[in-house]
Design a protein around this motif. Structure first.
Motif, PDB file in Angstrom:
ATOM      1  N   ALA A 279      10.844 -35.024  -4.792  1.00 35.47           N
ATOM      2  CA  ALA A 279      10.263 -34.179  -5.838  1.00 35.47           C
ATOM      3  C   ALA A 279       9.148 -34.907  -6.580  1.00 35.47           C
ATOM      4  CB  ALA A 279      11.359 -33.743  -6.812  1.00 35.47           C
ATOM      5  N   GLU A 280       9.365 -36.189  -6.915  1.00 34.33           N
ATOM      6  CA  GLU A 280       8.357 -36.960  -7.656  1.00 34.33           C
ATOM      7  C   GLU A 280       7.057 -37.083  -6.869  1.00 34.33           C
ATOM      8  OE1 GLU A 280       9.735 -40.776  -8.892  1.00 34.33           O
ATOM      9  OE2 GLU A 280      10.320 -40.045 -10.862  1.00 34.33           O
ATOM     10  N   ILE A 281       7.177 -37.399  -5.572  1.00 33.74           N
ATOM     11  CA  ILE A 281       5.975 -37.575  -4.755  1.00 33.74           C
ATOM     12  C   ILE A 281       5.271 -36.231  -4.558  1.00 33.74           C
ATOM     13  CG2 ILE A 281       5.090 -38.275  -2.496  1.00 33.74           C
ATOM     14  CD1 ILE A 281       7.295 -40.345  -2.341  1.00 33.74           C
ATOM     15  N   MET A 282       6.048 -35.188  -4.372  1.00 29.82           N
ATOM     16  CA  MET A 282       5.459 -33.856  -4.210  1.00 29.82           C
ATOM     17  C   MET A 282       4.656 -33.460  -5.451  1.00 29.82           C
ATOM     18  SD  MET A 282       7.385 -30.367  -3.029  1.00 29.82           S
ATOM     19  CE  MET A 282       8.742 -30.682  -4.151  1.00 29.82           C
ATOM     20  N   LEU A 283       5.167 -33.803  -6.614  1.00 30.62           N
ATOM     21  CA  LEU A 283       4.499 -33.467  -7.869  1.00 30.62           C
ATOM     22  C   LEU A 283       3.215 -34.280  -8.070  1.00 30.62           C
ATOM     23  CD1 LEU A 283       4.487 -32.034 -10.644  1.00 30.62           C
ATOM     24  CD2 LEU A 283       5.941 -33.895 -11.503  1.00 30.62           C
ATOM     25  N   GLY A 284       3.243 -35.549  -7.697  1.00 28.39           N
ATOM     26  CA  GLY A 284       2.151 -36.443  -8.080  1.00 28.39           C
ATOM     27  C   GLY A 284       1.156 -36.794  -7.002  1.00 28.39           C
ATOM     28  N   ASP A 285       1.351 -36.340  -5.762  1.00 28.04           N
ATOM     29  CA  ASP A 285       0.506 -36.814  -4.663  1.00 28.04           C
ATOM     30  C   ASP A 285      -0.024 -35.632  -3.850  1.00 28.04           C
ATOM     31  OD1 ASP A 285      -0.709 -38.072  -2.563  1.00 28.04           O
ATOM     32  OD2 ASP A 285       1.005 -39.317  -2.006  1.00 28.04           O
ATOM     33  N   ILE A 286      -1.302 -35.340  -3.985  1.00 28.63           N
ATOM     34  CA  ILE A 286      -1.906 -34.221  -3.266  1.00 28.63           C
ATOM     35  C   ILE A 286      -1.908 -34.465  -1.752  1.00 28.63           C
ATOM     36  CG2 ILE A 286      -4.270 -35.097  -3.463  1.00 28.63           C
ATOM     37  CD1 ILE A 286      -5.163 -32.161  -3.845  1.00 28.63           C
ATOM     38  N   GLU A 287      -2.039 -35.736  -1.338  1.00 35.82           N
ATOM     39  CA  GLU A 287      -2.019 -36.047   0.101  1.00 35.82           C
ATOM     40  C   GLU A 287      -0.647 -35.749   0.701  1.00 35.82           C
ATOM     41  OE1 GLU A 287      -4.564 -36.822   2.037  1.00 35.82           O
ATOM     42  OE2 GLU A 287      -5.840 -36.558   0.268  1.00 35.82           O
ATOM     43  N   PHE A 288       0.419 -36.039  -0.076  1.00 37.41           N
ATOM     44  CA  PHE A 288       1.763 -35.718   0.398  1.00 37.41           C
ATOM     45  C   PHE A 288       1.928 -34.206   0.530  1.00 37.41           C
ATOM     46  CE2 PHE A 288       6.224 -34.635  -0.439  1.00 37.41           C
ATOM     47  CZ  PHE A 288       6.852 -35.364   0.569  1.00 37.41           C
ATOM     48  N   ARG A 289       1.425 -33.465  -0.447  1.00 40.75           N
ATOM     49  CA  ARG A 289       1.544 -31.999  -0.382  1.00 40.75           C
ATOM     50  C   ARG A 289       0.789 -31.459   0.841  1.00 40.75           C
ATOM     51  NH1 ARG A 289       0.766 -32.429  -6.064  1.00 40.75           N
ATOM     52  NH2 ARG A 289      -1.367 -31.594  -5.970  1.00 40.75           N
ATOM     53  N   LYS A 290      -0.345 -32.078   1.151  1.00 35.98           N
ATOM     54  CA  LYS A 290      -1.119 -31.648   2.326  1.00 35.98           C
ATOM     55  C   LYS A 290      -0.300 -31.839   3.600  1.00 35.98           C
ATOM     56  CE  LYS A 290      -5.430 -32.855   2.359  1.00 35.98           C
ATOM     57  NZ  LYS A 290      -6.665 -33.681   2.481  1.00 35.98           N
ATOM     58  N   GLU A 291       0.357 -33.017   3.724  1.00 35.35           N
ATOM     59  CA  GLU A 291       1.190 -33.280   4.903  1.00 35.35           C
ATOM     60  C   GLU A 291       2.431 -32.386   4.912  1.00 35.35           C
ATOM     61  OE1 GLU A 291       0.435 -35.208   7.493  1.00 35.35           O
ATOM     62  OE2 GLU A 291      -1.504 -35.584   6.525  1.00 35.35           O
ATOM     63  N   ALA A 292       3.018 -32.156   3.723  1.00 41.02           N
ATOM     64  CA  ALA A 292       4.208 -31.303   3.623  1.00 41.02           C
ATOM     65  C   ALA A 292       3.880 -29.877   4.056  1.00 41.02           C
ATOM     66  CB  ALA A 292       4.742 -31.325   2.193  1.00 41.02           C
ATOM     67  N   ARG A 293       2.722 -29.406   3.686  1.00 40.60           N
ATOM     68  CA  ARG A 293       2.326 -28.040   4.076  1.00 40.60           C
ATOM     69  C   ARG A 293       2.235 -27.906   5.599  1.00 40.60           C
ATOM     70  NH1 ARG A 293      -0.149 -24.471   0.696  1.00 40.60           N
ATOM     71  NH2 ARG A 293      -1.806 -24.036   2.200  1.00 40.60           N
ATOM     72  N   LYS A 294       1.762 -28.951   6.271  1.00 40.55           N
ATOM     73  CA  LYS A 294       1.690 -28.919   7.740  1.00 40.55           C
ATOM     74  C   LYS A 294       3.088 -28.787   8.345  1.00 40.55           C
ATOM     75  CE  LYS A 294      -2.439 -31.903   7.957  1.00 40.55           C
ATOM     76  NZ  LYS A 294      -2.937 -33.241   8.402  1.00 40.55           N
ATOM     77  N   VAL A 295       4.020 -29.587   7.798  1.00 43.32           N
ATOM     78  CA  VAL A 295       5.397 -29.542   8.303  1.00 43.32           C
ATOM     79  C   VAL A 295       6.008 -28.168   8.039  1.00 43.32           C
ATOM     80  CG1 VAL A 295       7.730 -30.475   7.987  1.00 43.32           C
ATOM     81  CG2 VAL A 295       5.763 -32.029   8.085  1.00 43.32           C
ATOM     82  N   LEU A 296       5.818 -27.647   6.834  1.00 45.21           N
ATOM     83  CA  LEU A 296       6.404 -26.343   6.471  1.00 45.21           C
ATOM     84  C   LEU A 296       5.831 -25.219   7.331  1.00 45.21           C
ATOM     85  CD1 LEU A 296       6.418 -26.725   2.581  1.00 45.21           C
ATOM     86  CD2 LEU A 296       8.394 -26.783   4.094  1.00 45.21           C
TER      87      LEU A 296
END
Length: 544
Positions: free
Chosen positions: A453-470
């Motif tokens: 949750a912390e990384i998802m909130l604070g890191d746009i690069e992580f959200r970009k990679e998470a969106r690919k997985v989702l």
């Protein structure tokens, strides 16, 4: 011209009140080889000086050095000096040690917290130079931190919910006529300008510093958790444990003291029932097979829990180090965890429970976890569904999205991490862990949810990679994690614990799991996330 007082660096130990009438020699170990010296009468001191009989030794590497040169190297012989000065006053008895003298004293006669408490009572709280900590998590970790200049406690990153302060160094507060000060456990170390005639006054002064609670103004958190070191107290607690084991109390829990890969574990057994392998750590199996009449703490320490993995490997742990047990008294609770007793202040426990009461049960529905019996090689074996199998079944039966083992890359962690194990269409991220993993596994569960949750909130690069997985899991699911304008208050973090019903879940968590859950809840709530908890009890696997 006034004569300059001798400058000394002293290590002081305070004799417990109940032992002050004993003779000075009794405060030394029976094995101590010492010469005793009376103190000169003109000083009017009540005490004795003990000096260890010297012995010359060569270092272990001297044989190697002499082999290199082919000659005896007499200069390699070394001789250590050790001494203990016992001083008695009308109020207190104290030992001052010199050289290696601390190894001559018998610690059972000395106050186990004299050093650390006296240091906290005499230190300026903004003058700390170093702290030694013992952190309680899925396993105990020792840490030493040093500051480049005098600092307050906040500089050292202390977690007051699970850090035990073992030692501290700093400068004295106003009115304390010492120079540097260090304290840890039973020893208080300090430097001062001292006249010999002042020793009795110093003893009483140090005793007074110990027998007050001024430290609570700045260091009250150190009373949250204390490691029990006194042998008599440990023996008393071990007897309470033994009583409960002989009574086969449900308050005894056996669990592994470290994190393991649960999906690779086939089963567990105990010393007296090694042929009976079960998929979970069955505490009752152990208790039902002990011989109550002959069971002692020593026999419990000899007993083992055996762990078998799917690759045919076998390992074992000492039962005593796997027992989780809480002994409650009026003002404190003592907990056996990883083979060590800890004393927890009841007011601290109350604060943890108040935080846990704020965590609501999840509104989501989850299937129960399946158990069954298999017959192999003529033997019946109890089985339980793995986390991976459970996640896959839950995703199909309840239309949850399966994200178990689907890793997201990030430069904020040393390895890729899971966003969660299961996910709904309504921004609910579900993290799943077996209850059988005990305190270590549950701590890992809460840490996993917190980090994700912390990384998802604070890191746009992580959200970009998470969106690919989702998107690969289900097209459209990536919209749950917007690249920009991400809002934490749109997200719910759900902790699902397998093998325990939701109703009894929070109450039955081990204390250090409660600490980790409450910290995770506070951290994520402050960042805007909703945090809930759920359990999934067991049921027999339906026949197909």
């Amino acid at each position: 011209m006034e004569e300059k007082k001798p400058y000394l660096y002293l290590n002081a130990f305070l004799v417990k009140d109940e032992f002050t009438a004993r003779q000075p020699i009794e405060f030394l170990k029976p094995s101590a080889q010492v010469n005793a010296y009376e103190l000169e009468g003109k000083h009017e001191l009540d005490g004795k000086l003990y000096i260890k009989v010297p012995d010359e030794k060569k270092p272990k590497w001297s044989t190697f050095a002499e082999s290199l040169t082919g000659t005896s190297l007499e200069e390699l012989s070394n001789r250590s000096s050790s001494a203990v000065l016992i001083i008695k006053t009308n109020n207190s008895t104290m030992a001052f040690t010199f050289g290696y003298g601390r190894f001559l004293i018998d610690t059972q006669y000395f106050a186990p917290d004299f050093g650390i408490k006296t240091a906290l009572n005499t230190l300026n709280h903004d003058s700390l130079r170093s702290v030694d900590l013992f952190t309680l998590d899925d396993q105990a970790v020792q840490k030493k931190s040093q500051a480049s200049r005098k600092s307050g406690v906040g500089v050292f990153g202390i977690d007051i919910s699970k850090d035990v302060l073992r030692a501290v160094t700093g400068s004295p507060k106003t009115g304390v006529d010492f120079h540097t000060i260090s304290g840890g456990d039973s020893v208080y170390s300090f430097s001062t300008d001292l006249e010999i005639e002042r020793l009795p006054e110093l003893v009483d002064q140090l005793s007074d510093y110990y027998n007050n609670d001024s430290y609570k103004n700045e260091f009250s958190w150190v009373d949250n958790i204390r490691k029990v070191k006194e042998k008599s107290e440990i023996d008393f607690l071990d007897e309470k444990l033994l009583e409960k084991i002989k009574a086969k109390s449900p308050n005894i829990t056996i669990t592994l003291p470290e994190i393991v890969q649960w999906d690779s574990i086939w089963g567990f057994s105990f010393t007296r029932t090694k042929g009976t392998i079960k998929p979970i750590v069955d505490t009752q199996e152990y208790l039902d097979n002990i011989d109550v009449s002959s069971t002692t703490i020593e026999s419990i320490k000899r007993d083992r829990i055996f762990v078998f993995d799917i690759h045919g490997n076998e390992s074992d742990y000492q039962i005593y180090k796997c027992i989780y047990f809480e002994h409650k008294a009026s003002s404190k609770t003592c907990i056996l965890f990883s083979g060590i007793w800890y004393e927890i202040d009841n007011s601290f426990i109350s604060r943890i429970n108040m935080t846990l009461n704020l965590i609501k049960p999840s509104s989501l529905s989850f299937p129960k976890i399946h158990t069954w019996t298999e017959v192999k090689d003529g033997k019946s074996k109890s089985m339980i569904e793995t986390e991976g199998e459970y996640n896959e079944r839950a995703s199909k039966d309840f239309q949850y999205h399966l994200l178990d083992k689907k890793l997201v890359k990030t430069n904020r962690a040393t390895t890729p991490i899971e966003l969660c194990d299961l996910m709904t269409n309504h921004n609910q991220l579900i993290h799943v862990k077996h209850r059988k993993g005990g305190s270590a596994g549950l701590s890992h569960l809460f840490a996993q949810g917190n980090i994700s949750a912390e990384i998802m909130l604070g890191d746009i690069e992580f959200r970009k990679e998470a969106r690919k997985v989702l998107k690969r899991v289900h097209n459209g699911l990536q919209d749950s994690v917007p690249l920009n304008n991400f809002k934490s208050d749109d997200m719910e973090i759900v902790f699902l614990i397998l093998g325990e019903d939701t109703v009894s879940l929070k109450e039955n968590l081990p204390f250090f799991s409660k600490v980790n859950l409450s910290k995770t809840f506070e951290n994520l709530s402050q960042r805007g996330f909703s945090v809930t908890i759920a359990g999934a009890g067991t049921e027999p696997k339906p026949s197909t």
